[in-house]
Design a protein around this motif. Structure first.
Motif, PDB file in Angstrom:
ATOM      1  N   VAL A 220      32.310  32.040  67.387  1.00 43.78           N
ATOM      2  CA  VAL A 220      32.793  32.992  66.247  1.00 43.78           C
ATOM      3  C   VAL A 220      31.152  31.663  65.298  1.00 43.78           C
ATOM      4  CG1 VAL A 220      33.455  34.157  64.758  1.00 43.78           C
ATOM      5  CG2 VAL A 220      34.771  33.117  66.512  1.00 43.78           C
ATOM      6  N   GLU A 221      30.309  32.973  65.035  1.00 46.35           N
ATOM      7  CA  GLU A 221      29.586  32.466  63.744  1.00 46.35           C
ATOM      8  C   GLU A 221      29.815  33.561  62.556  1.00 46.35           C
ATOM      9  OE1 GLU A 221      25.509  33.408  66.186  1.00 46.35           O
ATOM     10  OE2 GLU A 221      25.116  31.399  65.808  1.00 46.35           O
ATOM     11  N   PRO A 222      30.174  33.291  61.754  1.00 50.17           N
ATOM     12  CA  PRO A 222      31.097  34.493  60.252  1.00 50.17           C
ATOM     13  C   PRO A 222      29.821  33.712  59.551  1.00 50.17           C
ATOM     14  CG  PRO A 222      31.645  31.786  60.177  1.00 50.17           C
ATOM     15  CD  PRO A 222      31.640  32.169  62.347  1.00 50.17           C
ATOM     16  N   SER A 223      29.192  34.397  58.744  1.00 51.26           N
ATOM     17  CA  SER A 223      28.599  35.284  57.817  1.00 51.26           C
ATOM     18  C   SER A 223      28.952  34.371  56.518  1.00 51.26           C
ATOM     19  CB  SER A 223      27.909  36.606  58.079  1.00 51.26           C
ATOM     20  OG  SER A 223      29.087  37.475  56.991  1.00 51.26           O
ATOM     21  N   GLU A 224      30.363  34.340  56.352  1.00 54.27           N
ATOM     22  CA  GLU A 224      30.728  34.248  54.832  1.00 54.27           C
ATOM     23  C   GLU A 224      31.661  32.948  55.177  1.00 54.27           C
ATOM     24  OE1 GLU A 224      30.382  34.964  51.921  1.00 54.27           O
ATOM     25  OE2 GLU A 224      29.391  37.011  52.805  1.00 54.27           O
ATOM     26  N   GLU A 225      31.189  31.890  55.051  1.00 58.02           N
ATOM     27  CA  GLU A 225      31.948  29.859  55.162  1.00 58.02           C
ATOM     28  C   GLU A 225      33.483  30.158  54.753  1.00 58.02           C
ATOM     29  OE1 GLU A 225      30.151  25.613  53.867  1.00 58.02           O
ATOM     30  OE2 GLU A 225      31.038  27.086  52.427  1.00 58.02           O
ATOM     31  N   SER A 226      33.726  31.182  53.742  1.00 54.92           N
ATOM     32  CA  SER A 226      35.141  31.518  54.081  1.00 54.92           C
ATOM     33  C   SER A 226      36.037  31.900  54.866  1.00 54.92           C
ATOM     34  CB  SER A 226      35.225  31.894  52.552  1.00 54.92           C
ATOM     35  OG  SER A 226      35.398  33.539  52.833  1.00 54.92           O
ATOM     36  N   MET A 227      35.269  32.436  55.639  1.00 56.84           N
ATOM     37  CA  MET A 227      36.095  32.682  56.815  1.00 56.84           C
ATOM     38  C   MET A 227      36.466  31.528  57.680  1.00 56.84           C
ATOM     39  SD  MET A 227      33.943  35.759  57.547  1.00 56.84           S
ATOM     40  CE  MET A 227      34.712  36.384  59.089  1.00 56.84           C
ATOM     41  N   LEU A 228      35.572  30.982  58.123  1.00 53.61           N
ATOM     42  CA  LEU A 228      35.828  29.335  59.306  1.00 53.61           C
ATOM     43  C   LEU A 228      36.764  29.402  58.966  1.00 53.61           C
ATOM     44  CD1 LEU A 228      32.385  27.132  59.180  1.00 53.61           C
ATOM     45  CD2 LEU A 228      35.503  26.131  59.167  1.00 53.61           C
ATOM     46  N   SER A 229      37.808  28.690  57.678  1.00 48.30           N
ATOM     47  CA  SER A 229      39.200  28.271  57.923  1.00 48.30           C
ATOM     48  C   SER A 229      40.344  28.917  58.537  1.00 48.30           C
ATOM     49  CB  SER A 229      39.419  27.938  56.596  1.00 48.30           C
ATOM     50  OG  SER A 229      38.515  26.412  56.420  1.00 48.30           O
ATOM     51  N   GLY A 230      40.219  30.271  57.904  1.00 49.61           N
ATOM     52  CA  GLY A 230      40.839  31.295  59.064  1.00 49.61           C
ATOM     53  C   GLY A 230      40.936  31.335  60.451  1.00 49.61           C
ATOM     54  N   LEU A 231      39.315  31.457  60.726  1.00 45.92           N
ATOM     55  CA  LEU A 231      39.182  31.522  62.103  1.00 45.92           C
ATOM     56  C   LEU A 231      39.746  30.604  63.006  1.00 45.92           C
ATOM     57  CD1 LEU A 231      35.631  33.392  62.226  1.00 45.92           C
ATOM     58  CD2 LEU A 231      38.032  33.838  62.984  1.00 45.92           C
ATOM     59  N   VAL A 232      39.591  28.840  61.954  1.00 46.51           N
ATOM     60  CA  VAL A 232      40.132  27.630  62.890  1.00 46.51           C
ATOM     61  C   VAL A 232      41.411  27.850  63.079  1.00 46.51           C
ATOM     62  CG1 VAL A 232      40.107  25.840  62.496  1.00 46.51           C
ATOM     63  CG2 VAL A 232      37.838  26.014  62.453  1.00 46.51           C
ATOM     64  N   ALA A 233      42.201  28.206  61.615  1.00 46.61           N
ATOM     65  CA  ALA A 233      43.384  28.622  62.305  1.00 46.61           C
ATOM     66  C   ALA A 233      44.000  28.943  62.831  1.00 46.61           C
ATOM     67  CB  ALA A 233      43.871  29.030  60.095  1.00 46.61           C
TER      68      ALA A 233
END
Length: 297
Positions: A220-233
């Motif tokens: 996944v390549e999110p455009s918002e860094e704030s989404m990164l942790s949620g995707l990992v979780a």
């Protein structure tokens, strides 16, 4: 000699015309010429000479101009300092940072400072590095925090110091098989899928190819860094991020990376030509002292 004469002298040196200077200063040409004549008489040198319809500064004027500008700048800073003290603005600290540093390091630095220094207010903004340097140059902010210093030599008035080294860590879902480990080697992650921030801000991006030494598989390549942790979780992939208190360890496991992949350096800069308000000086000293405490711990 008085401040008014110095201001007149400075404006004439800038405009190179008595007419333009008198209009800018809202003073008659004869009065302006008389004021400069008195200044030249007191200094016993000629500051200007005729150059056709214009006037040009003499070698004596060029030397004196540097000191006149310095004196006027000092007076302006003194007036600003008195205004800050009079209206309580010396209790307000103006800080700016690049995006990544601004959402990870700065909130906790400010919070810790406020815990020990009450009755303080912060103005805080996010800027790119070039904007930070310009804001410092033109005294729009007290301090700036950034990680790139390649172009700082273009701004000789800025002084900077390294205040923090942020280490990189691997984050995985609590349900991931690696969550049971405490540390990993990067070579053991070649079959893993990574989540890679792909936004517009280059200051936020982590180059996996540079850190890993190989191009990993991206899920996944999110455009918002704030989404990164949620995707990992959620188990969509793993990621390499800076080790900050922003990581939610209730849903994410943090693993130390055994390879030497360096750090993200965080610098603090300020304009060394201005006098910072008392509270801003305290905050600057606190940021430097905080780093020393971490290094000794």
């Amino acid at each position: 000699m008085n401040l008014q004469q110095l201001e007149y002298f400075k404006v004439i040196a800038e405009t190179k015309k008595i007419t333009s200077a008198s209009n800018q200063l809202s003073i008659s040409q004869p009065a302006l010429s008389k004021a400069i004549s008195k200044l030249e008489e007191e200094l016993d040198v000629q500051l200007f000479e005729r150059d056709g319809r214009n006037i040009k500064i003499t070698k004596y004027g060029e030397v004196f101009l540097k000191y006149a500008e310095s004196a006027l700048d000092d007076i302006d800073r003194g007036i600003k300092k008195m205004e800050e003290m009079k209206y309580g603005n010396d209790q307000v600290i103006s800080v700016a940072a690049t995006n990544c540093i601004g959402i990870t390091f700065i909130p906790f630095l400010i919070s810790e400072f406020l815990n020990q220094h009450g009755h303080t207010k912060f103005n805080f903004n996010i800027r790119d590095t070039e904007e930070l340097f310009k804001d410092l140059r033109y005294e729009r902010i007290h301090m700036a925090f950034f990680d790139k210093i390649e172009d700082i030599d273009k701004y000789p008035e800025i002084e900077s110091v390294l205040v923090k080294k942020e280490e990189y860590v691997l984050i995985v879902s609590r349900n991931h098989y690696l969550a049971k480990k405490e540390e990993v080697y990067l070579k053991d992650l070649k079959e893993e899928y990574f989540i890679a921030y792909n936004g517009k801000n280059p200051n936020q991006k982590v180059s996996y190819a540079e850190l890993l030494g190989y191009t990993p598989k991206i899920s996944v390549e999110p455009s918002e860094e704030s989404m990164l942790s949620g995707l990992v979780a959620a188990g969509a992939g793993i990621a390499i991020v800076l080790n900050t208190p922003m990581i939610n360890t209730n849903k994410i496991s943090i693993l130390k990376i055994k390879d030497d992949i360096g750090y993200k350096n965080i610098y603090m800069g300020w304009n060394k030509k201005i006098d910072l308000p008392t509270k801003a000086e305290e905050f600057k000293a606190y940021a430097i002292h905080l780093d020393k405490q971490m290094q000794n711990s």
